[in-house]
Motif scaffolding. Structure first.
Motif, PDB file in Angstrom:
ATOM      1  N   TYR A 135      -3.991   8.620   1.408  1.00  0.00           N
ATOM      2  CA  TYR A 135      -5.140   9.390   0.955  1.00  0.00           C
ATOM      3  C   TYR A 135      -5.428  10.443   2.006  1.00  0.00           C
ATOM      4  O   TYR A 135      -4.759  10.495   3.045  1.00  0.00           O
ATOM      5  CB  TYR A 135      -6.345   8.500   0.668  1.00  0.00           C
ATOM      6  N   ILE A 136      -6.385  11.269   1.709  1.00  0.00           N
ATOM      7  CA  ILE A 136      -6.675  12.356   2.635  1.00  0.00           C
ATOM      8  C   ILE A 136      -8.006  12.069   3.301  1.00  0.00           C
ATOM      9  O   ILE A 136      -8.997  11.774   2.622  1.00  0.00           O
ATOM     10  CB  ILE A 136      -6.678  13.697   1.889  1.00  0.00           C
ATOM     11  N   GLY A 137      -7.978  12.082   4.583  1.00  0.00           N
ATOM     12  CA  GLY A 137      -9.212  11.866   5.330  1.00  0.00           C
ATOM     13  C   GLY A 137      -9.830  13.205   5.658  1.00  0.00           C
ATOM     14  O   GLY A 137      -9.149  14.227   5.675  1.00  0.00           O
ATOM     15  N   MET A 138     -11.116  13.211   5.891  1.00  0.00           N
ATOM     16  CA  MET A 138     -11.744  14.468   6.273  1.00  0.00           C
ATOM     17  C   MET A 138     -12.813  14.241   7.320  1.00  0.00           C
ATOM     18  O   MET A 138     -13.327  13.132   7.492  1.00  0.00           O
ATOM     19  CB  MET A 138     -12.314  15.198   5.058  1.00  0.00           C
ATOM     20  N   GLU A 139     -13.069  15.294   8.024  1.00  0.00           N
ATOM     21  CA  GLU A 139     -14.066  15.276   9.082  1.00  0.00           C
ATOM     22  C   GLU A 139     -14.895  16.525   8.878  1.00  0.00           C
ATOM     23  O   GLU A 139     -14.350  17.622   8.767  1.00  0.00           O
ATOM     24  CB  GLU A 139     -13.340  15.290  10.432  1.00  0.00           C
ATOM     25  N   ILE A 140     -16.208  16.351   8.795  1.00  0.00           N
ATOM     26  CA  ILE A 140     -17.060  17.480   8.437  1.00  0.00           C
ATOM     27  C   ILE A 140     -17.349  18.339   9.654  1.00  0.00           C
ATOM     28  O   ILE A 140     -17.671  17.829  10.725  1.00  0.00           O
ATOM     29  CB  ILE A 140     -18.358  16.956   7.799  1.00  0.00           C
ATOM     30  N   GLY A 141     -17.177  19.630   9.461  1.00  0.00           N
ATOM     31  CA  GLY A 141     -17.445  20.573  10.541  1.00  0.00           C
ATOM     32  C   GLY A 141     -18.926  20.765  10.748  1.00  0.00           C
ATOM     33  O   GLY A 141     -19.754  20.359   9.935  1.00  0.00           O
ATOM     34  N   THR A 142     -19.247  21.384  11.831  1.00  0.00           N
ATOM     35  CA  THR A 142     -20.656  21.557  12.171  1.00  0.00           C
ATOM     36  C   THR A 142     -21.187  22.918  11.744  1.00  0.00           C
ATOM     37  O   THR A 142     -22.394  23.135  11.748  1.00  0.00           O
ATOM     38  CB  THR A 142     -20.853  21.402  13.682  1.00  0.00           C
ATOM     39  N   SER A 143     -20.257  23.806  11.363  1.00  0.00           N
ATOM     40  CA  SER A 143     -20.686  25.158  11.023  1.00  0.00           C
ATOM     41  C   SER A 143     -21.467  25.157   9.712  1.00  0.00           C
ATOM     42  O   SER A 143     -21.442  24.183   8.952  1.00  0.00           O
ATOM     43  CB  SER A 143     -19.456  26.043  10.915  1.00  0.00           C
ATOM     44  N   LYS A 144     -22.163  26.258   9.453  1.00  0.00           N
ATOM     45  CA  LYS A 144     -22.905  26.378   8.199  1.00  0.00           C
ATOM     46  C   LYS A 144     -22.174  27.304   7.240  1.00  0.00           C
ATOM     47  O   LYS A 144     -22.575  27.460   6.094  1.00  0.00           O
ATOM     48  CB  LYS A 144     -24.309  26.955   8.462  1.00  0.00           C
ATOM     49  N   LYS A 145     -21.112  27.901   7.744  1.00  0.00           N
ATOM     50  CA  LYS A 145     -20.413  28.906   6.950  1.00  0.00           C
ATOM     51  C   LYS A 145     -19.484  28.200   5.960  1.00  0.00           C
ATOM     52  O   LYS A 145     -18.621  27.419   6.352  1.00  0.00           O
ATOM     53  CB  LYS A 145     -19.598  29.805   7.882  1.00  0.00           C
ATOM     54  N   ALA A 146     -19.685  28.482   4.681  1.00  0.00           N
ATOM     55  CA  ALA A 146     -18.895  27.816   3.650  1.00  0.00           C
ATOM     56  C   ALA A 146     -17.441  28.256   3.726  1.00  0.00           C
ATOM     57  O   ALA A 146     -17.130  29.388   4.093  1.00  0.00           O
ATOM     58  CB  ALA A 146     -19.467  28.140   2.278  1.00  0.00           C
ATOM     59  N   GLN A 147     -16.560  27.321   3.401  1.00  0.00           N
ATOM     60  CA  GLN A 147     -15.135  27.633   3.378  1.00  0.00           C
ATOM     61  C   GLN A 147     -14.511  26.824   2.255  1.00  0.00           C
ATOM     62  O   GLN A 147     -14.916  25.697   1.983  1.00  0.00           O
ATOM     63  CB  GLN A 147     -14.504  27.265   4.734  1.00  0.00           C
ATOM     64  N   ARG A 148     -13.556  27.416   1.570  1.00  0.00           N
ATOM     65  CA  ARG A 148     -12.916  26.709   0.461  1.00  0.00           C
ATOM     66  C   ARG A 148     -11.412  26.583   0.657  1.00  0.00           C
ATOM     67  O   ARG A 148     -10.731  25.986  -0.143  1.00  0.00           O
ATOM     68  CB  ARG A 148     -13.175  27.453  -0.858  1.00  0.00           C
ATOM     69  N   ASP A 149     -10.893  27.187   1.703  1.00  0.00           N
ATOM     70  CA  ASP A 149      -9.447  27.210   1.922  1.00  0.00           C
ATOM     71  C   ASP A 149      -9.190  26.560   3.277  1.00  0.00           C
ATOM     72  O   ASP A 149      -9.638  27.059   4.306  1.00  0.00           O
ATOM     73  CB  ASP A 149      -8.972  28.666   1.912  1.00  0.00           C
ATOM     74  N   PHE A 150      -8.515  25.427   3.278  1.00  0.00           N
ATOM     75  CA  PHE A 150      -8.336  24.686   4.525  1.00  0.00           C
ATOM     76  C   PHE A 150      -6.859  24.435   4.778  1.00  0.00           C
ATOM     77  O   PHE A 150      -6.072  24.302   3.839  1.00  0.00           O
ATOM     78  CB  PHE A 150      -9.038  23.326   4.461  1.00  0.00           C
ATOM     79  N   THR A 151      -6.510  24.359   6.032  1.00  0.00           N
ATOM     80  CA  THR A 151      -5.165  23.939   6.412  1.00  0.00           C
ATOM     81  C   THR A 151      -5.290  22.558   7.025  1.00  0.00           C
ATOM     82  O   THR A 151      -6.048  22.362   7.970  1.00  0.00           O
ATOM     83  CB  THR A 151      -4.555  24.916   7.426  1.00  0.00           C
ATOM     84  N   ALA A 152      -4.547  21.617   6.456  1.00  0.00           N
ATOM     85  CA  ALA A 152      -4.682  20.228   6.902  1.00  0.00           C
ATOM     86  C   ALA A 152      -4.041  20.049   8.267  1.00  0.00           C
ATOM     87  O   ALA A 152      -3.088  20.747   8.622  1.00  0.00           O
ATOM     88  CB  ALA A 152      -4.036  19.295   5.885  1.00  0.00           C
ATOM     89  N   LEU A 153      -4.572  19.101   9.028  1.00  0.00           N
ATOM     90  CA  LEU A 153      -4.004  18.775  10.341  1.00  0.00           C
ATOM     91  C   LEU A 153      -2.701  18.013  10.140  1.00  0.00           C
ATOM     92  O   LEU A 153      -2.519  17.311   9.158  1.00  0.00           O
ATOM     93  CB  LEU A 153      -4.974  17.886  11.126  1.00  0.00           C
ATOM     94  N   LYS A 154      -1.809  18.164  11.115  1.00  0.00           N
ATOM     95  CA  LYS A 154      -0.536  17.434  11.027  1.00  0.00           C
ATOM     96  C   LYS A 154      -0.762  15.957  11.296  1.00  0.00           C
ATOM     97  O   LYS A 154      -0.132  15.101  10.707  1.00  0.00           O
ATOM     98  CB  LYS A 154       0.454  17.981  12.054  1.00  0.00           C
ATOM     99  N   ASN A 155      -1.655  15.673  12.231  1.00  0.00           N
ATOM    100  CA  ASN A 155      -1.923  14.281  12.603  1.00  0.00           C
ATOM    101  C   ASN A 155      -3.416  14.049  12.539  1.00  0.00           C
ATOM    102  O   ASN A 155      -4.192  14.972  12.767  1.00  0.00           O
ATOM    103  CB  ASN A 155      -1.441  14.005  14.028  1.00  0.00           C
ATOM    104  N   PRO A 156      -3.808  12.849  12.226  1.00  0.00           N
ATOM    105  CA  PRO A 156      -5.245  12.585  12.228  1.00  0.00           C
ATOM    106  C   PRO A 156      -5.814  12.807  13.614  1.00  0.00           C
ATOM    107  O   PRO A 156      -5.149  12.493  14.609  1.00  0.00           O
ATOM    108  CB  PRO A 156      -5.344  11.111  11.832  1.00  0.00           C
ATOM    109  N   PRO A 157      -6.993  13.365  13.703  1.00  0.00           N
ATOM    110  CA  PRO A 157      -7.576  13.539  15.029  1.00  0.00           C
ATOM    111  C   PRO A 157      -7.871  12.185  15.648  1.00  0.00           C
ATOM    112  O   PRO A 157      -8.247  11.254  14.947  1.00  0.00           O
ATOM    113  CB  PRO A 157      -8.854  14.324  14.760  1.00  0.00           C
ATOM    114  N   ILE A 158      -7.642  12.071  16.939  1.00  0.00           N
ATOM    115  CA  ILE A 158      -7.873  10.810  17.633  1.00  0.00           C
ATOM    116  C   ILE A 158      -9.359  10.515  17.678  1.00  0.00           C
ATOM    117  O   ILE A 158      -9.804   9.407  17.456  1.00  0.00           O
ATOM    118  CB  ILE A 158      -7.309  10.899  19.065  1.00  0.00           C
ATOM    119  N   VAL A 159     -10.108  11.541  17.964  1.00  0.00           N
ATOM    120  CA  VAL A 159     -11.531  11.333  18.148  1.00  0.00           C
ATOM    121  C   VAL A 159     -12.243  11.951  16.964  1.00  0.00           C
ATOM    122  O   VAL A 159     -12.207  13.153  16.765  1.00  0.00           O
ATOM    123  CB  VAL A 159     -11.999  11.982  19.458  1.00  0.00           C
ATOM    124  N   THR A 160     -12.833  11.107  16.157  1.00  0.00           N
ATOM    125  CA  THR A 160     -13.555  11.645  15.025  1.00  0.00           C
ATOM    126  C   THR A 160     -15.033  11.405  15.251  1.00  0.00           C
ATOM    127  O   THR A 160     -15.427  10.464  15.917  1.00  0.00           O
ATOM    128  CB  THR A 160     -13.121  10.962  13.714  1.00  0.00           C
TER     129      THR A 160
END
Lengths: 522, 218
Positions: A135-160
């Motif tokens: 499945y696809i995991g996600m981590e929410i950014g802190t910015s307020k600027k909306a975005q609809r086009d994302f590039t997925a990370l190659k590896n899960p971030p160690i620190v979420t």
């Protein structure tokens, strides 16, 4: 109502009831209700649709259109709808239908990654995906600027999330067995992980990003040393065998350890993202840093086998530098072979603190004076065997008061320092000398003399045996001499007894000496 | 003697749909009830065309969400999947499974739509008073009527599956919203067939003069 035919047979009449007032329009409620239900379903469907986003992946491995879900903290927030190759066929572009009210999540800095089962030495994660698929995991950014086009990370971030702690950067020439997730140890306590690594732009080194969890990050200060704690650090010292490891796990999978030397006064904790050097071992990490290394040249006429670049240069056991390079040089005229060895020598390690210069003094001049005086005092470089088993050699400076006087030529660079043959060479020369002397001995003559002497000795021995035989005849118990000797001894025994009686009497009657023996009154 | 001339309607007679007794309304009265079984008797099914249209339009409306919405919700360890009828057809399509796939396609998608279209065609024919091809149209109606009783098979299969496959937490199947619309399509088309009176097909020939001769020999 048609006319009744009088010719047909009699037919019973139906029972008359009051005309049922038909509400014929009521039947049209059926399609209206159906339409309303359809519209209601359609509206709820549209209402339940969230935004559509584009996700770019390197590979679609594990992804399935219409099946792969996007999870945030275990909650399903979307589904991958379509998967297609990018226009340049280099990556995979997917569109995902997000759940309603996820608009807040889809901002700049939001990260996506594929969660798969990962089994590394350090940890096992995502085992659930073995059954359920990725499945696809996600981590929410802190910015307020909306975005609809994302590039997925190659590896899960160690620190979420907001795990407290700080990142530090380590530079190392090679990665070794380190990997994402490799543990960081502080006093053998696991306090962090390797978050990521990347090659420096010039390709000469690697930068490893490590995360140290709070509260351990406060123990990292500007003087902290990081070293590669993979494996076992065995050293054989005067105190015996010293084995240092971090943990069994780090032996298997590698690790990074750090330690902060005690400072007085204590240094403040380091800033986040401070860069450190990653040392190969603890001993290297705590080695004194060179203060004033200068290149010098040593020319050895002997074999430099066992001497390697990096071999220590010592002065009576104190490390003062290291070998930089070893070359070979052949003098075509004399056909004399020599090995010029370049060393880095830190004269300050000798305890001379050149940094505390008196005002006006020149560091270079001081250094020159120091070297000149040392050489004049008989300091010479010598190759010594450091390890009998491996044959490793090192360069040792020592004082040889009997050495031929040399003056240092300061016009060349690097400056050449005088050498004398090493221990091994001296030993070899001595052994050679001894063998030569043995060679020169007149062994043949000696052999003849010895033979002559043996013949003489043989004769002497025969004579001795005759003598002994004679003696034996004399002292045999049945010999005449023996018998006479026995009776003589008896006589002597009797005489001795008479003497003792006399002595006893005299003791009791000393007056007998004068008066003579009186008749016994008793 | 023409066959058309002897229809019960022309002779003022009614058949009881429950017990089959022939009766006639009392003079000057409305259709009333069967003298034998007390069922309502009619010359023709009352308001047949209106009712049939209403049910048919309802069915046609429900047909759209029935095919667009998922009929089954499968919950497995992998997650939750929903499948529409068409997805099921696609899923079943394989080198060995294609007959099943075609069966589902015909039973679940083509037959309901064919029923709706056929009934609409019959209704339009009756309303426009078409006087040709009545026998074909009646045969069509009989086929529609015959198929109707099998239309609920899909719904039954779905509900059975949902009832049987409840292996919580490993796997469970639930009917999804599409199934209710699909059931509504089946029920509404059956009601439409029920409310359609095939005799209306022949009623267009009631003016004997206008009837073609071959049609009279039924």
């Amino acid at each position: 109502m048609p006319e009744r035919d009088p010719t047909r047979p009699a037919v019973p009449e139906s029972r008359t009831v009051p005309k049922h007032v038909g509400r014929n329009w009521a039947i049209w409620l059926v399609p209206i209700v159906a339409a309303l239900a359809g519209v209601w379903v359609a509206v709820t469907r549209i209402m339940s649709e969230g935004p559509t986003i584009t996700l770019r992946f390197d590979t679609a491995e594990g992804l399935e259109a219409g099946k792969t879900k996007i999870h945030y903290n275990g909650v399903e927030v979307g589904t991958i709808d379509t998967i297609r190759l990018s226009d340049d066929h280099q990556s995979v572009v997917t569109t995902a239908q997000m759940a309603p009210k996820t608009e807040d999540f889809l901002v700049e800095g939001t990260q996506f990654w594929v969660v798969k089962a990962r089994i590394s030495g350090a940890n096992v994660s995502g085992l659930g995906t073995l059954l359920s698929g990725s499945y696809i995991g996600m981590e929410i950014g802190t910015s307020k600027k909306a975005q609809r086009d994302f590039t997925a990370l190659k590896n899960p971030p160690i620190v979420t999330g907001d795990v407290p702690g700080r990142f530090f950067l380590l530079t190392t020439p090679s990665l070794g067995s380190l990997d994402q997730g490799t543990p960081i140890y502080f006093r053998q306590l696991k306090v962090g992980e390797v978050a990521s690594y990347e090659l420096a732009k010039d390709g000469h080194a690697l930068t490893i990003k490590v995360f140290v969890n709070a509260p351990y990050d406060q123990y990292v200060n500007p003087d902290t040393r990081f070293w590669n704690a993979s494996g076992i650090d065995v050293s054989l010292g005067a105190n015996g065998l010293d084995v240092r490891t971090q943990s069994l796990l780090s032996i298997l999978i590698g690790g990074i350890a750090f330690e902060t030397p005690p400072n007085e006064p204590a240094l403040p904790p380091a800033e986040a993202n401070t860069t450190y050097t990653l040392f190969d071992s603890r001993s290297e990490a705590f080695k004194l840093p060179p203060r004033d290394p200068q290149p010098y040249l040593l020319v050895f006429d002997e074999s430099v086998r066992g001497l390697t670049a990096g071999a220590p240069v010592e002065f009576r056991g104190i490390p003062i530098g290291e070998v930089v390079s070893i070359e070979a040089q052949l003098d075509a005229k004399t056909f004399k072979f020599s090995a010029p060895v370049t060393i880095d020598l830190d004269a300050q390690r000798l305890g001379v603190h050149l940094e505390n210069l008196p005002p006006g003094a020149d560091l270079k001049t001081l250094r020159k004076e120091l070297i000149d005086r040392l050489v004049a005092g008989g300091v010479r470089a010598q190759l010594r065997s450091g390890n009998i088993l491996t044959g490793a050699q090192y360069v040792s400076f020592d004082i040889f008061p009997d050495a031929d006087p040399v003056t240092v030529d300061w016009s060349k660079s690097p400056v050449r320092l005088p050498t004398i043959p090493g221990d091994l060479e001296t030993l070899e020369a001595r052994v050679n000398k001894i063998i030569k002397k043995i060679d020169e001995l007149p062994l043949k003559e000696i052999g003849q003399d010895v033979r002559k002497a043996i013949v003489e000795l043989d004769k002497t021995l025969a004579a001795t045996r005759t003598t002994l035989d004679n003696a034996d005849k004399l002292i045999r118990p049945d010999s005449l001499l023996g018998a006479e000797l026995g009776s003589t001894l008896d006589e002597v025994k009797r005489a001795a007894r008479g003497l003792r009686v006399l002595a006893d009497y005299l003791e009791r009657h000393p007056e007998a000496l004068i008066r003579g023996k009186t008749g016994d009154s008793k | 003697m023409s066959a058309a001339a002897t229809t019960a309607l022309e002779m003022g007679l009614m058949t009881c749909e429950a017990c089959g007794l022939l009766s006639q309304p009392a003079a000057g009265e409305h259709e009333g009830r069967c003298p034998r079984c007390d069922e309502h008797v009619h010359f023709r099914k009352p308001d047949s065309i209106n009712r049939t249209w209403a049910f048919l339009i309802g069915a046609a409306i429900c047909y759209v969400p029935a095919n667009l919405l998922p009929v089954l919700k499968t919950t497995t360890a992998q997650g939750t999947d929903t499948d529409t009828i068409l997805q099921g057809v696609v899923l079943l399509w394989s080198p060995t499974g294609w007959p099943l796939s075609i069966l589902v396609l015909i039973a679940s998608i083509m037959i309901p739509s064919a029923k709706i279209l056929a009934l609409a065609y019959l209704l339009i024919g009756v309303q426009r008073g078409a006087k040709t091809g009545q026998r074909q149209r009646v045969r069509m109606f009989r086929i529609v009527q015959f198929i109707g009783r099998w239309s609920m098979v899909d719904v039954f299969v779905d509900t059975f599956t949902a009832a049987l496959v409840q292996l919580q937490p490993l796997m469970s199947i639930e009917p999804a919203s599409g199934l209710f619309f699909f059931a509504a399509v089946v029920v509404l088309t059956m009601l439409a067939v029920e409310s359609f009176d095939p005799r209306l097909i022949w009623d267009t020939s009631l003016e004997p003069a206008a009837l073609p001769m071959e049609a009279r020999h039924a």
